[in-house]
Scaffold this motif. Structure first.
Motif, short mmCIF file in Angstrom:
data_model
loop_
_atom_site.label_atom_id
_atom_site.label_comp_id
_atom_site.label_asym_id
_atom_site.label_seq_id
_atom_site.Cartn_x
_atom_site.Cartn_y
_atom_site.Cartn_z
N ALA A 171 -10.30 -7.17 10.38
CA ALA A 171 -9.33 -8.09 10.03
C ALA A 171 -9.94 -9.50 10.15
CB ALA A 171 -8.46 -8.06 11.25
N ALA A 185 -11.52 -10.01 6.78
CA ALA A 185 -10.29 -10.11 5.88
C ALA A 185 -10.07 -11.58 5.90
CB ALA A 185 -9.18 -9.37 6.15
N ALA A 186 -9.94 -12.34 6.98
CA ALA A 186 -9.72 -13.87 7.12
C ALA A 186 -10.95 -14.36 6.39
CB ALA A 186 -9.76 -14.14 8.60
N GLN A 188 -11.59 -2.24 13.95
CA GLN A 188 -10.36 -2.77 13.22
C GLN A 188 -10.22 -4.35 13.56
OE1 GLN A 188 -6.56 -0.76 14.00
NE2 GLN A 188 -7.69 1.32 13.77
N LEU A 246 -6.64 -11.53 -3.70
CA LEU A 246 -5.04 -12.25 -3.52
C LEU A 246 -5.38 -13.77 -3.49
CD1 LEU A 246 -2.10 -11.44 -3.04
CD2 LEU A 246 -2.82 -11.69 -0.68
N SER A 289 -8.71 -6.35 -1.81
CA SER A 289 -7.63 -6.92 -2.29
C SER A 289 -7.19 -8.22 -1.59
CB SER A 289 -6.40 -5.89 -1.73
OG SER A 289 -6.77 -4.65 -1.98
N GLN A 292 0.82 1.75 -2.68
CA GLN A 292 -0.24 1.71 -1.31
C GLN A 292 -1.29 0.79 -1.55
OE1 GLN A 292 -1.01 5.70 0.14
NE2 GLN A 292 -3.21 4.91 0.23
N TRP A 340 0.17 -7.18 7.83
CA TRP A 340 0.62 -8.49 8.37
C TRP A 340 -0.36 -9.46 8.63
CZ3 TRP A 340 4.36 -11.99 9.27
CH2 TRP A 340 4.09 -12.55 10.61
N GLU A 386 -0.43 -2.88 -0.64
CA GLU A 386 -0.24 -2.87 0.91
C GLU A 386 -1.43 -3.60 1.49
OE1 GLU A 386 2.63 -2.19 2.75
OE2 GLU A 386 1.67 -3.20 4.38
N MET A 387 -1.02 -4.83 2.07
CA MET A 387 -2.14 -5.55 2.81
C MET A 387 -1.79 -5.80 4.20
SD MET A 387 -3.50 -8.01 -0.01
CE MET A 387 -2.37 -7.57 -1.27
N PHE A 412 -9.40 -2.74 1.24
CA PHE A 412 -8.50 -3.80 1.95
C PHE A 412 -9.18 -5.10 1.91
CE2 PHE A 412 -7.84 -5.80 6.18
CZ PHE A 412 -6.59 -6.38 5.71
N ILE A 448 -8.99 2.70 7.30
CA ILE A 448 -9.14 2.01 8.36
C ILE A 448 -8.55 2.91 9.48
CG2 ILE A 448 -7.75 0.13 9.51
CD1 ILE A 448 -8.28 -1.22 6.57
N GLN A 467 2.96 2.43 6.48
CA GLN A 467 1.46 2.25 5.97
C GLN A 467 0.59 1.61 6.71
OE1 GLN A 467 2.46 1.26 1.93
NE2 GLN A 467 2.08 3.34 1.39
N SER A 468 1.06 0.65 7.73
CA SER A 468 0.30 -0.31 8.28
C SER A 468 0.51 0.13 9.73
CB SER A 468 0.79 -1.71 8.39
OG SER A 468 0.64 -1.89 6.64
N ARG A 469 -0.66 -0.58 10.73
CA ARG A 469 -0.56 -0.06 11.84
C ARG A 469 -1.06 -1.44 12.69
NH1 ARG A 469 -4.01 4.78 13.37
NH2 ARG A 469 -5.84 3.35 13.76
N LYS A 470 -0.14 -1.45 13.96
CA LYS A 470 -0.28 -2.79 14.44
C LYS A 470 -1.96 -2.73 15.25
CE LYS A 470 1.67 -6.08 17.93
NZ LYS A 470 2.79 -6.03 18.96
N LEU A 471 -2.75 -3.84 15.16
CA LEU A 471 -3.91 -3.74 15.93
C LEU A 471 -3.80 -3.96 17.28
CD1 LEU A 471 -7.15 -3.57 15.88
CD2 LEU A 471 -7.20 -5.92 14.96
N TRP A 520 -1.27 -6.38 11.36
CA TRP A 520 -0.96 -5.23 10.85
C TRP A 520 -2.10 -4.57 9.85
CZ3 TRP A 520 3.55 -2.10 12.11
CH2 TRP A 520 4.37 -2.79 13.41
N LEU A 521 -2.61 -3.47 9.98
CA LEU A 521 -3.74 -3.27 9.00
C LEU A 521 -3.27 -2.11 8.11
CD1 LEU A 521 -6.93 -3.77 10.93
CD2 LEU A 521 -5.91 -5.20 9.51
N PRO A 522 -3.47 -2.15 6.89
CA PRO A 522 -2.84 -0.99 5.92
C PRO A 522 -3.93 0.23 6.31
CG PRO A 522 -4.22 -2.64 4.48
CD PRO A 522 -4.29 -3.13 5.72
N ILE A 523 -3.57 1.16 7.13
CA ILE A 523 -4.55 2.11 7.66
C ILE A 523 -4.67 3.21 6.67
CG2 ILE A 523 -3.68 1.86 10.02
CD1 ILE A 523 -1.87 4.21 9.74
N MET A 524 -4.23 3.70 5.56
CA MET A 524 -4.46 4.55 4.84
C MET A 524 -5.71 3.85 3.80
SD MET A 524 -2.45 6.54 5.88
CE MET A 524 -2.40 7.92 4.57
N ARG A 525 -5.73 2.54 3.71
CA ARG A 525 -6.74 2.33 2.51
C ARG A 525 -8.30 2.04 3.40
NH1 ARG A 525 -4.78 -2.81 -0.36
NH2 ARG A 525 -6.12 -1.81 -1.99
#
Lengths: 393, 259
Positions: free
Chosen positions: B145, B148-149, B141, B104, B100, A225, A231, A228-229, B97, B133, A389-393, B87-92
């Motif tokens: 994102a 993150a950029a 969200q 990276l 990470s 998890q 897309w 997971e970063m 995020f 998230i 684990q991810s969701r599209k924004l 797509w965001l890692p919703i559990m983190r």
């Protein structure tokens, strides 16, 4: 209490669980049979005789349980003390002035006399089971323990030792009908492991790894998890992909699987059963290898143009993309070839060789995943698997 | 510097990009403008290395995309791409995020931690930084994102419609100012897409107008005004360049005519 017995005897909970399950498996049968015999007092033997008879003969389920506990003990004994399999222990050890000339703080990885306790007790219990030789639990425990050490050698970059251990374990399997010979090979394997352990700890702290995959991380959901970063951060990561296997390792693993298939199948005494097993084995391995290889390369990487676009533009084959289908097609060809040659050659040779070739293609045929990931003529998309684990924004 | 050479792309039969040539200099902020479905996102995706074009190529700082693993990985270290719908890692949590993603791209941990704190503060996410998230609103969200950029500190940023997706006025303003500052004082090369000219007028050093997969015009806003003979806001210039048909359609609609 001495440290070694404390750490080399199974945890109390597992001993309790084993005894409970063993009694649970064995006792009801005795009760049912006795209550049945009570209905016919004329033929029923005296209770003492009946119990003595049952104490001398165990059930098949009890036998399986003994084998499972023997495996568990071997795995436990290997994993508990080897720093490679315990990341926290390993990291802590890296920060201490420990060297290989000192004893390991949590106990030795190599066997000590106390390690004989569990296999001996299980061996005594095996006396009740006609199909299990007395040496059976000891051999099973040793094989599991040696397999763990072998995996440790792979993981710490000592491929030659890892390969040797798994090759010799295949030989132990092949010699299953001859327990004494199997035990002899197991002992020889152990000596190989001792040499390997010396080399392994001499190289501590281990910087080099066999593969870029940390096997233990595969089962650590939290770590998965954490990786997971979403897309496209993961797909366009500047860090080289972790899905890759060196060609030499691919060759070794393919050889080993073929050898193990042979070792197992050669023990099947019934020729028809052997043929069925081998036939199913190479077909299943072929199909799975081709599918997995396809999925790994396709997942999240679509062709540059759609199927309809290919048809309309008469570009039915796009070499830059379709090259990834060569390996699965080659696997299908090998399976077909094996099917044809089984009429002319012994299947006990054809199937293991076929499986070796199938896996060799699956692991080693180009393009390598690293090249495909970075230079392939594909279109990256958010993979379906990510939606967990991810969701599209 | 980004160099796009003779880029051709089609997913099916219809060409999405037709022989596109474009050069974006270091420290330049270029906005790709154009109606929907004209190829802006595809052009940006090709620059980002998300797709391999049918013809042509993209060079970033002299290295050609997808030419070799080494070149590609070297480019990836310098380029960050933010799609319209990441797509965001919703559990983190947002903070996890960002940490990470920052790590990276090889930034020092302490530096990333500090940068994440500042970004969360900038986009008014400090209170939500340690929540998963999945609990964020759409706008939040989008902000995470964008953070993150930004946390990557990449010298080349490719942003697909960064101003859309529910950003509040404070978020829009913060993003505009940050992008301006990055381009002008830190020499970050930025290419972004937007369908709305007003938002980017004060931002863009040059504007590329993408129509039917081709670059219809690529120049500074002032030069585009001169070419079109319009002196008003950029929207008027764009109306002349690419929305003339829209004006005719509006006139027809109110006059009750059909073409």
């Amino acid at each position: 209490m001495n440290r070694w017995p404390r750490t080399s005897v199974l945890p109390l909970w597992s001993i309790r669980a084993f005894l409970f399950l063993y009694v649970l498996i064995e006792l009801p049968l005795v009760i049912v049979e006795w209550s049945f015999l009570l209905r016919y007092p004329t033929v029923a033997p005296p209770l003492t005789e009946f119990l003595a008879e049952h104490l001398a003969h165990g059930t098949a389920a009890g036998q399986v349980l003994i084998a499972l506990v023997a495996v568990f003990y071997g795995l436990y004994r290997g994993v508990t003390f080897h720093p490679y399999f315990r990341p926290d222990y390993r990291e802590w050890l890296e920060r201490t002035p420990w060297t290989r000339s000192m004893p390991l703080p949590l106990g030795p990885v190599h066997l000590v006399w106390e390690d004989a306790i569990a296999p001996v007790l299980l061996g005594l219990l095996a006396l009740r089971h006609e199909d299990m030789p007395v040496l059976g639990p000891a051999i099973i425990s040793a094989a599991a323990y040696l397999a763990v050490l072998g995996a440790g050698f792979w993981g710490t970059g000592l491929w030659s030792y890892g390969f040797s251990v798994f090759f010799l374990l295949g030989l132990v399997l092949r010699l299953k009908p001859f327990p004494e010979a199997a035990a002899g090979v197991a002992v020889a394997t152990y000596f190989v492991c001792l040499l390997g352990l010396r080399a392994c700890f001499a190289a501590f702290p281990w910087k080099e790894r066999t593969t870029t995959i940390e096997f233990r991380e595969l089962f650590d959901l939290q770590k998965q998890q954490d990786k997971e970063m979403g897309w496209p951060f993961k797909q366009l990561s500047p860090v080289p992909t972790t899905v890759c296997m060196p060609a030499v390792l691919g060759l070794f693993v393919s050889l080993l699987v073929g050898w193990w298939l042979y070792a197992f199948a050669a023990n099947l005494s019934d020729a028809r059963e052997q043929a069925e097993f081998l036939g199913v084995a190479y077909h299943v391995i072929g199909v799975v290898a081709a599918l997995v290889r396809c999925l790994v390369y396709i997942c999240g990487r679509l062709p540059p143009i759609s199927l309809w676009g290919r048809v309309r533009t008469l570009r039915l084959i796009i070499p830059g993309y379709d090259q990834i289908f060569l390996a699965p097609l080659s696997i299908v060809a090998v399976v077909s070839l094996a099917n044809l040659s089984r009429k002319h050659f012994d299947l006990l040779v054809v199937a293991p060789v076929g499986v070796f070739l199938i896996l060799l293609i699956a692991f080693n045929m180009g393009p390598t995943f690293r090249n495909w990931h970075t230079t392939g003529k594909h279109r990256m998309v958010a993979a379906m698997i990510q939606s967990q684990q991810s969701r599209k924004l | 510097m980004i160099n796009v050479v003779d880029l051709v792309q089609h997913y099916g039969v219809r060409p999405v990009l037709r022989n596109v040539n474009l050069t974006v200099n270091r420290g330049e902020l270029v906005v790709l403008l154009g109606p929907n479905g004209m190829g802006k996102t595809t052009l940006l995706a090709a620059m980002a290395g998300v797709l391999a074009p049918q013809k042509g190529y993209v060079e970033i700082d002299g290295r050609r995309r997808r030419s070799s693993p080494e070149n590609e990985l070297a480019i990836r270290k310098r380029v960050i791409y933010l799609p319209d719908h990441p797509w965001l890692p919703i559990m983190r949590t947002g903070r996890e995020f960002l940490l990470s993603v920052g790590r990276l791209y090889g930034s020092d941990v302490d530096r990333v931690i500090d940068h994440v704190g500042r970004l969360l503060d900038l986009f008014e996410l400090t209170g939500h930084g340690d929540s998963p998230i999945r609990s964020y609103s759409n706008g939040q969200q989008k902000k995470i994102a964008i953070c993150a950029a930004l946390v990557t500190e990449a010298p080349v940023m490719l942003l697909d419609e960064p101003f859309s997706g529910g950003l509040d006025p404070a978020g829009l303003l913060a993003l505009k100012r940050v992008l301006q500052r990055l381009a002008s004082s830190q020499q970050v090369t930025i290419v972004l897409t937007s369908p709305i000219a007003d938002l980017v007028e004060s931002l863009a050093h040059r504007v590329a107008i993408v129509i039917d997969g081709e670059i219809a015009a690529f120049d500074t806003p002032e030069n585009l005004r001169r070419v079109t003979g319009k002196s008003g806001p950029l929207e008027e210039v764009l109306e002349a360049l690419m929305h003339s048909r829209t004006s005719e359609s509006v006139a027809r609609y109110f006059e009750g005519r059909t073409p």
